[in-house]
Write an enzyme that holds these catalytic residues in place. Structure first.
Site, PDB file in Angstrom:
ATOM      1  N   LYS A   1       9.443  31.666   7.535  1.00 42.98           N
ATOM      2  CA  LYS A   1      10.428  31.009   6.663  1.00 42.98           C
ATOM      3  C   LYS A   1       9.761  30.280   5.495  1.00 42.98           C
ATOM      4  O   LYS A   1      10.192  30.416   4.357  1.00 42.98           O
ATOM      5  CB  LYS A   1      11.282  30.012   7.459  1.00 42.98           C
ATOM      6  CG  LYS A   1      12.167  30.635   8.505  1.00 42.98           C
ATOM      7  CD  LYS A   1      13.027  29.611   9.219  1.00 42.98           C
ATOM      8  CE  LYS A   1      12.252  28.540   9.950  1.00 42.98           C
ATOM      9  NZ  LYS A   1      11.528  28.982  11.135  1.00 42.98           N
TER      10      LYS A   1
ATOM     11  N   ARG B   1      21.271  24.031  11.500  1.00 45.39           N
ATOM     12  CA  ARG B   1      20.691  24.498  12.760  1.00 45.39           C
ATOM     13  C   ARG B   1      21.743  24.706  13.840  1.00 45.39           C
ATOM     14  O   ARG B   1      21.435  25.237  14.896  1.00 45.39           O
ATOM     15  CB  ARG B   1      19.640  23.507  13.263  1.00 45.39           C
ATOM     16  CG  ARG B   1      18.419  23.513  12.380  1.00 45.39           C
ATOM     17  CD  ARG B   1      17.312  22.713  12.957  1.00 45.39           C
ATOM     18  NE  ARG B   1      16.169  22.774  12.045  1.00 45.39           N
ATOM     19  CZ  ARG B   1      14.962  22.413  12.360  1.00 45.39           C
ATOM     20  NH1 ARG B   1      14.704  21.962  13.556  1.00 45.39           N
ATOM     21  NH2 ARG B   1      13.996  22.492  11.486  1.00 45.39           N
TER      22      ARG B   1
ATOM     23  N   ARG C   1      -1.822  30.105  13.466  1.00 52.18           N
ATOM     24  CA  ARG C   1      -1.572  28.987  12.550  1.00 52.18           C
ATOM     25  C   ARG C   1      -2.169  27.698  13.118  1.00 52.18           C
ATOM     26  O   ARG C   1      -2.736  26.895  12.389  1.00 52.18           O
ATOM     27  CB  ARG C   1      -0.063  28.821  12.319  1.00 52.18           C
ATOM     28  CG  ARG C   1       0.272  27.728  11.313  1.00 52.18           C
ATOM     29  CD  ARG C   1       1.734  27.677  11.007  1.00 52.18           C
ATOM     30  NE  ARG C   1       2.475  26.992  12.059  1.00 52.18           N
ATOM     31  CZ  ARG C   1       3.792  26.844  12.063  1.00 52.18           C
ATOM     32  NH1 ARG C   1       4.526  27.357  11.098  1.00 52.18           N
ATOM     33  NH2 ARG C   1       4.391  26.200  13.045  1.00 52.18           N
TER      34      ARG C   1
ATOM     35  N   ARG D   1      -2.526  22.252  13.630  1.00 47.78           N
ATOM     36  CA  ARG D   1      -1.247  21.654  14.042  1.00 47.78           C
ATOM     37  C   ARG D   1      -1.194  21.560  15.557  1.00 47.78           C
ATOM     38  O   ARG D   1      -1.337  22.557  16.262  1.00 47.78           O
ATOM     39  CB  ARG D   1      -0.067  22.505  13.541  1.00 47.78           C
ATOM     40  CG  ARG D   1       0.330  22.175  12.132  1.00 47.78           C
ATOM     41  CD  ARG D   1       1.505  22.966  11.648  1.00 47.78           C
ATOM     42  NE  ARG D   1       2.715  22.791  12.426  1.00 47.78           N
ATOM     43  CZ  ARG D   1       3.917  23.129  11.996  1.00 47.78           C
ATOM     44  NH1 ARG D   1       4.067  23.644  10.799  1.00 47.78           N
ATOM     45  NH2 ARG D   1       4.970  22.956  12.757  1.00 47.78           N
TER      46      ARG D   1
ATOM     47  N   ARG E   1       9.521  25.569  21.999  1.00 42.59           N
ATOM     48  CA  ARG E   1      10.216  25.641  20.706  1.00 42.59           C
ATOM     49  C   ARG E   1      11.019  26.934  20.587  1.00 42.59           C
ATOM     50  O   ARG E   1      12.128  26.938  20.048  1.00 42.59           O
ATOM     51  CB  ARG E   1       9.212  25.519  19.553  1.00 42.59           C
ATOM     52  CG  ARG E   1       8.691  24.092  19.411  1.00 42.59           C
ATOM     53  CD  ARG E   1       7.486  23.966  18.509  1.00 42.59           C
ATOM     54  NE  ARG E   1       7.703  24.505  17.181  1.00 42.59           N
ATOM     55  CZ  ARG E   1       6.715  24.981  16.423  1.00 42.59           C
ATOM     56  NH1 ARG E   1       5.477  25.008  16.850  1.00 42.59           N
ATOM     57  NH2 ARG E   1       6.978  25.441  15.223  1.00 42.59           N
TER      58      ARG E   1
END
Length: 190
Positions: free
Chosen positions: A14, A89, A128, A134, A145
């Site tokens: 995204k 959402r 990532r 992260r 998630r």
């Protein structure tokens, strides 16, 4: 106005695709997280109310977020359009967004649903995590998630199908290939 909702599971691309859409179509980027932080930092009336919820560990109510988005949208006039990142959402949020946009004589033009296989999402997110450091990109958190996405957020796609705004985008392949599919979808609604 061209108003785009970009949608997809964590790791679907995204953020990457949003940047390309913004450059290609000259849209403004509205990220609910950025808006929320900005309102709180500026200590606006809405920001103070939101901060109160957050400090109590509660979710900021949809109406408050929509009011903040309305303020941002109004401040960006005249704009070619916007891309909504991280919102809506839920179906109630989508309905509230529709109402707010309708009050301004516009609507969501298209909802781009980036569809990526679960194995690929996990692979991308783990990668990532290695690159960015992260802490939320570890296997356990990723699976959690993705579960939240599938149970709470994914039903939103059906809402936009019903609105005639949903376009499924195959989110596999190179960034350029995926963006080519997005451009085709967006150009069909312009």
């Amino acid at each position: 106005m061209l108003n785009v909702v970009i949608f997809g599971a964590p790791g679907s691309g995204k953020g990457t695709q949003s940047e390309l859409i913004i450059k290609e179509y000259g849209l403004d980027h509205i990220s609910t997280g950025d808006v929320l932080r900005g309102e709180m930092k500026a200590e606006t009336e809405l920001g103070k109310i939101a901060k109160d919820y957050i400090e109590k560990g509660q979710l900021v109510p949809d109406e408050l977020i929509v009011d903040m988005l309305a303020n941002v949208l109004d401040s960006k006039k005249p704009a070619k359009g916007v891309i909504f990142d991280g919102f809506p959402r839920t179906i109630p949020q989508a309905k509230a967004l529709k109402k707010m946009l309708n009050e301004r004589g516009t609507d969501v033009s298209v909802m781009l649903n980036l569809q990526v296989e679960e194995e690929e999402l996990i692979k991308r997110l783990l990668e990532r995590g290695k690159v960015s450091g992260r802490s939320d990109d570890n296997l356990e958190t990723i699976k959690s998630r993705l579960d939240v996405y599938h149970t709470q957020t994914a039903p939103l796609a059906d809402y936009y199908v019903g609105e005639g705004k949903h376009v499924a985008i195959k989110g596999m392949g190179t960034i350029e290939e995926i963006f080519g599919r997005i451009k085709e979808a967006v150009n069909n609604v312009k």
